[in-house]
Design a protein around this motif. Structure first.
Motif, PDB file in Angstrom:
ATOM      1  N   ALA A   2      57.075  63.691 123.217  1.00 38.17           N
ATOM      2  CA  ALA A   2      57.783  62.549 122.818  1.00 38.17           C
ATOM      3  C   ALA A   2      57.606  62.676 121.615  1.00 38.17           C
ATOM      4  CB  ALA A   2      56.296  61.615 123.261  1.00 38.17           C
ATOM      5  N   THR A   3      57.618  64.136 120.632  1.00 42.85           N
ATOM      6  CA  THR A   3      57.290  63.894 119.155  1.00 42.85           C
ATOM      7  C   THR A   3      58.236  64.498 119.327  1.00 42.85           C
ATOM      8  OG1 THR A   3      55.147  64.041 118.814  1.00 42.85           O
ATOM      9  CG2 THR A   3      56.403  64.399 117.135  1.00 42.85           C
ATOM     10  N   TRP A   4      59.948  64.277 118.645  1.00 41.70           N
ATOM     11  CA  TRP A   4      60.808  64.720 118.443  1.00 41.70           C
ATOM     12  C   TRP A   4      60.706  64.976 116.153  1.00 41.70           C
ATOM     13  CZ3 TRP A   4      64.437  60.594 120.724  1.00 41.70           C
ATOM     14  CH2 TRP A   4      64.088  60.843 122.103  1.00 41.70           C
ATOM     15  N   PRO A   5      61.021  66.681 116.757  1.00 42.46           N
ATOM     16  CA  PRO A   5      60.680  67.397 115.399  1.00 42.46           C
ATOM     17  C   PRO A   5      62.537  66.981 114.143  1.00 42.46           C
ATOM     18  CG  PRO A   5      61.764  69.140 116.632  1.00 42.46           C
ATOM     19  CD  PRO A   5      61.902  67.259 117.312  1.00 42.46           C
ATOM     20  N   PHE A   6      61.988  66.666 112.760  1.00 43.31           N
ATOM     21  CA  PHE A   6      63.445  66.691 111.663  1.00 43.31           C
ATOM     22  C   PHE A   6      63.421  67.269 110.466  1.00 43.31           C
ATOM     23  CE2 PHE A   6      63.433  62.934 114.891  1.00 43.31           C
ATOM     24  CZ  PHE A   6      64.437  62.807 115.336  1.00 43.31           C
ATOM     25  N   ARG A   7      63.796  67.425 109.622  1.00 40.40           N
ATOM     26  CA  ARG A   7      63.577  68.062 108.310  1.00 40.40           C
ATOM     27  C   ARG A   7      64.631  67.056 107.721  1.00 40.40           C
ATOM     28  NH1 ARG A   7      61.851  72.377 106.244  1.00 40.40           N
ATOM     29  NH2 ARG A   7      61.761  73.317 107.595  1.00 40.40           N
ATOM     30  N   GLU A   8      64.586  66.078 106.926  1.00 39.50           N
ATOM     31  CA  GLU A   8      64.999  65.221 106.395  1.00 39.50           C
ATOM     32  C   GLU A   8      64.452  65.495 104.723  1.00 39.50           C
ATOM     33  OE1 GLU A   8      64.987  60.972 108.161  1.00 39.50           O
ATOM     34  OE2 GLU A   8      63.031  62.145 108.372  1.00 39.50           O
ATOM     35  N   GLU A   9      65.294  65.653 103.878  1.00 41.90           N
ATOM     36  CA  GLU A   9      64.918  65.909 102.498  1.00 41.90           C
ATOM     37  C   GLU A   9      64.254  67.013 102.274  1.00 41.90           C
ATOM     38  OE1 GLU A   9      63.832  62.532 100.571  1.00 41.90           O
ATOM     39  OE2 GLU A   9      65.796  61.677 100.706  1.00 41.90           O
ATOM     40  N   VAL A  36      76.779  60.809 123.253  1.00 41.49           N
ATOM     41  CA  VAL A  36      77.144  61.333 121.867  1.00 41.49           C
ATOM     42  C   VAL A  36      75.923  61.668 121.042  1.00 41.49           C
ATOM     43  CG1 VAL A  36      78.480  60.752 119.925  1.00 41.49           C
ATOM     44  CG2 VAL A  36      79.015  59.307 121.874  1.00 41.49           C
ATOM     45  N   PRO A  37      75.834  62.624 120.623  1.00 36.56           N
ATOM     46  CA  PRO A  37      75.169  63.385 120.001  1.00 36.56           C
ATOM     47  C   PRO A  37      74.962  62.903 118.358  1.00 36.56           C
ATOM     48  CG  PRO A  37      77.039  65.046 119.083  1.00 36.56           C
ATOM     49  CD  PRO A  37      77.228  63.970 120.717  1.00 36.56           C
ATOM     50  N   LEU A  38      73.158  62.899 118.578  1.00 38.85           N
ATOM     51  CA  LEU A  38      73.246  61.758 117.231  1.00 38.85           C
ATOM     52  C   LEU A  38      72.032  62.695 116.373  1.00 38.85           C
ATOM     53  CD1 LEU A  38      71.543  59.179 119.485  1.00 38.85           C
ATOM     54  CD2 LEU A  38      73.318  59.681 118.367  1.00 38.85           C
ATOM     55  N   LEU A  39      72.189  62.290 115.203  1.00 40.27           N
ATOM     56  CA  LEU A  39      71.079  62.976 114.312  1.00 40.27           C
ATOM     57  C   LEU A  39      71.511  64.002 113.999  1.00 40.27           C
ATOM     58  CD1 LEU A  39      68.230  60.394 114.840  1.00 40.27           C
ATOM     59  CD2 LEU A  39      69.600  60.238 113.635  1.00 40.27           C
ATOM     60  N   THR A  40      72.889  64.382 114.023  1.00 43.18           N
ATOM     61  CA  THR A  40      72.922  66.157 114.017  1.00 43.18           C
ATOM     62  C   THR A  40      72.325  66.630 113.137  1.00 43.18           C
ATOM     63  OG1 THR A  40      74.510  66.182 113.866  1.00 43.18           O
ATOM     64  CG2 THR A  40      74.335  66.199 115.812  1.00 43.18           C
ATOM     65  N   ARG A  41      72.385  66.498 111.845  1.00 45.67           N
ATOM     66  CA  ARG A  41      71.978  67.126 110.505  1.00 45.67           C
ATOM     67  C   ARG A  41      70.388  66.916 110.719  1.00 45.67           C
ATOM     68  NH1 ARG A  41      75.732  64.016 106.137  1.00 45.67           N
ATOM     69  NH2 ARG A  41      75.044  62.211 107.264  1.00 45.67           N
ATOM     70  N   ILE A  42      69.922  66.349 110.480  1.00 47.58           N
ATOM     71  CA  ILE A  42      68.419  66.521 110.291  1.00 47.58           C
ATOM     72  C   ILE A  42      67.905  66.335 111.068  1.00 47.58           C
ATOM     73  CG2 ILE A  42      68.951  64.461 108.460  1.00 47.58           C
ATOM     74  CD1 ILE A  42      67.926  62.563 110.467  1.00 47.58           C
ATOM     75  N   HIS A  43      68.226  67.159 112.441  1.00 51.12           N
ATOM     76  CA  HIS A  43      67.624  66.988 114.422  1.00 51.12           C
ATOM     77  C   HIS A  43      67.047  68.570 114.007  1.00 51.12           C
ATOM     78  CE1 HIS A  43      67.140  67.611 118.940  1.00 51.12           C
ATOM     79  NE2 HIS A  43      66.206  67.794 117.802  1.00 51.12           N
ATOM     80  N   GLU A  44      65.815  68.638 114.531  1.00 49.72           N
ATOM     81  CA  GLU A  44      65.634  70.282 114.298  1.00 49.72           C
ATOM     82  C   GLU A  44      65.428  70.466 116.218  1.00 49.72           C
ATOM     83  OE1 GLU A  44      64.966  72.691 112.878  1.00 49.72           O
ATOM     84  OE2 GLU A  44      63.590  71.789 110.404  1.00 49.72           O
ATOM     85  N   PRO A  45      67.047  71.345 116.606  1.00 53.55           N
ATOM     86  CA  PRO A  45      66.891  71.712 117.664  1.00 53.55           C
ATOM     87  C   PRO A  45      65.937  72.430 118.436  1.00 53.55           C
ATOM     88  CG  PRO A  45      68.072  73.051 116.582  1.00 53.55           C
ATOM     89  CD  PRO A  45      67.413  72.052 115.692  1.00 53.55           C
ATOM     90  N   GLY A  46      64.448  73.156 117.514  1.00 53.99           N
ATOM     91  CA  GLY A  46      63.743  72.968 118.383  1.00 53.99           C
ATOM     92  C   GLY A  46      63.541  74.846 119.760  1.00 53.99           C
ATOM     93  N   GLU A  47      64.433  75.699 119.169  1.00 55.73           N
ATOM     94  CA  GLU A  47      64.550  77.062 119.675  1.00 55.73           C
ATOM     95  C   GLU A  47      63.476  77.069 120.565  1.00 55.73           C
ATOM     96  OE1 GLU A  47      67.798  78.820 121.063  1.00 55.73           O
ATOM     97  OE2 GLU A  47      69.316  77.143 119.597  1.00 55.73           O
ATOM     98  N   GLN A  48      63.980  77.295 121.908  1.00 55.82           N
ATOM     99  CA  GLN A  48      62.378  78.055 122.951  1.00 55.82           C
ATOM    100  C   GLN A  48      63.137  79.104 123.897  1.00 55.82           C
ATOM    101  OE1 GLN A  48      61.569  73.570 124.746  1.00 55.82           O
ATOM    102  NE2 GLN A  48      59.364  74.204 123.289  1.00 55.82           N
ATOM    103  N   PRO A  49      62.077  79.856 123.918  1.00 56.98           N
ATOM    104  CA  PRO A  49      62.423  81.274 124.860  1.00 56.98           C
ATOM    105  C   PRO A  49      62.558  80.330 126.284  1.00 56.98           C
ATOM    106  CG  PRO A  49      60.188  81.067 124.672  1.00 56.98           C
ATOM    107  CD  PRO A  49      60.757  79.743 123.581  1.00 56.98           C
ATOM    108  N   ILE A  50      62.831  81.333 126.941  1.00 53.80           N
ATOM    109  CA  ILE A  50      63.784  80.697 128.967  1.00 53.80           C
ATOM    110  C   ILE A  50      63.189  82.021 129.428  1.00 53.80           C
ATOM    111  CG2 ILE A  50      64.897  80.741 130.303  1.00 53.80           C
ATOM    112  CD1 ILE A  50      67.253  79.283 128.895  1.00 53.80           C
ATOM    113  N   THR A  51      62.152  82.189 130.118  1.00 54.31           N
ATOM    114  CA  THR A  51      61.561  84.016 130.714  1.00 54.31           C
ATOM    115  C   THR A  51      61.074  83.338 132.001  1.00 54.31           C
ATOM    116  OG1 THR A  51      60.214  82.905 128.754  1.00 54.31           O
ATOM    117  CG2 THR A  51      58.665  84.775 130.259  1.00 54.31           C
TER     118      THR A  51
END
Length: 294
Positions: free
Chosen positions: A200-207, A255-270
């Motif tokens: 429920a907490t979505w990560p971003f990188r702004e400025e 439609v993808p949103l906030l693509t320039r600031i959203h952190e996709p948060g790559e996670q492993p598939i195990t």
């Protein structure tokens, strides 16, 4: 006891499936043939393992006691054979696989026909759940996890990784507008997965600064697949695994949103496997196949 391995395997499958006929249909034996295998095992250990009637087949108390021991015996035999077998041995037997809805429907299911064609002597039971099971207690041969691992005592085999994307349908955006900054999400209805509070907490990188937004909404589900359909129908904004949303994004339903600031948060598939079981030929074949589809 190792000479009774086929009988022990039949006993375990009858206990799981609940009938001789069901086991016969997947092994090529007749129902009476399966029944005779159980009788040979009962004679060998000196106890009745099943209550038999025209309508009911159920474990006796002795059968209940023997079942976990039978599983341990068979696993020990399989592990030993797997370690000694030639790589050209034909994999055979039954596999219980557990994974989440998104992985099952969008990564696994499209390829299973190829797996069964490659390995016609392997039967596969796929259990799908978006809550995390206990692989040992639930007797899963292979458990696929997306994200950080908390299980101990299990062999973790990397299959790949998944990133996340924030998206909404054109219908939702036409009615509610498109968020331009992470804080704009606080004015929107966001769709959330039950049982995973951190999502429920979505990560971003702004400025240049890492930030996060605790989003809220009026719809939650324990199924990632359900959240996808809700988003496509215009119910809100969703953050989901890239392979789950790939088709909807490609077709324009999302439609993808906030693509320039959203952190996709790559996670492993195990893939998680009990120690030693990774050398069993059929488990090894499935793991190799899962690696090939990533």
């Amino acid at each position: 006891m190792s000479r009774l391995a086929p009988e022990i395997a039949a006993f375990m499958r009858v206990a799981e499936r609940g009938s001789f006929a069901a086991v016969a249909s997947e092994t090529g034996y007749t129902s009476s043939g399966v029944s005779r295998m159980i009788t040979r095992l009962e004679d060998a250990i000196g106890a009745k393992l099943f209550f038999r009637s025209t309508r009911l087949l159920s474990l006796t108390p002795e059968g209940e006691t023997f079942l976990p021991r039978a599983r341990s015996i068979l696993e020990s035999i399989e592990i030993a054979c797997g370690e000694l077998s030639d790589v050209a041995e034909i994999p055979r037997g039954h596999i219980r696989l557990n994974c989440g809805t998104a992985y099952a429907n969008h990564r696994l299911a499209p390829h299973l026909a190829k797996f069964t064609a490659l390995y016609p002597h392997i039967t596969l039971s796929v259990s799908v759940a978006d809550h995390r099971i206990d692989p040992v207690a639930d007797r899963a041969d292979v458990t696929i996890r997306v994200g950080d691992l908390v299980d101990s005592g299990l062999i973790a085999i990397s299959l790949g990784s998944v990133g996340r994307v924030i998206a909404a349908s054109p219908t939702y955006l036409a009615e509610h507008g498109e968020p331009r900054t992470s804080q704009d999400l606080l004015k929107h209805n966001c769709l959330l997965l039950n049982g995973f509070p951190h999502q429920a907490t979505w990560p971003f990188r702004e400025e240049g600064q890492a930030t996060s937004v605790a989003v809220k909404g009026n719809l939650t589900s324990d199924s990632a697949e359900t959240l996808l359909h809700l988003a496509v129908s215009g119910a809100g904004i969703v953050r989901l695994g890239d392979f789950l949303g790939a088709d909807a994004l490609a077709s324009g339903r999302l439609v993808p949103l906030l693509t320039r600031i959203h952190e996709p948060g790559e996670q492993p598939i195990t893939a998680l496997v009990q120690a030693g079981r990774q050398s069993v030929p059929r488990i090894r074949a499935l793991i190799q196949f899962l690696k090939s589809i990533h």
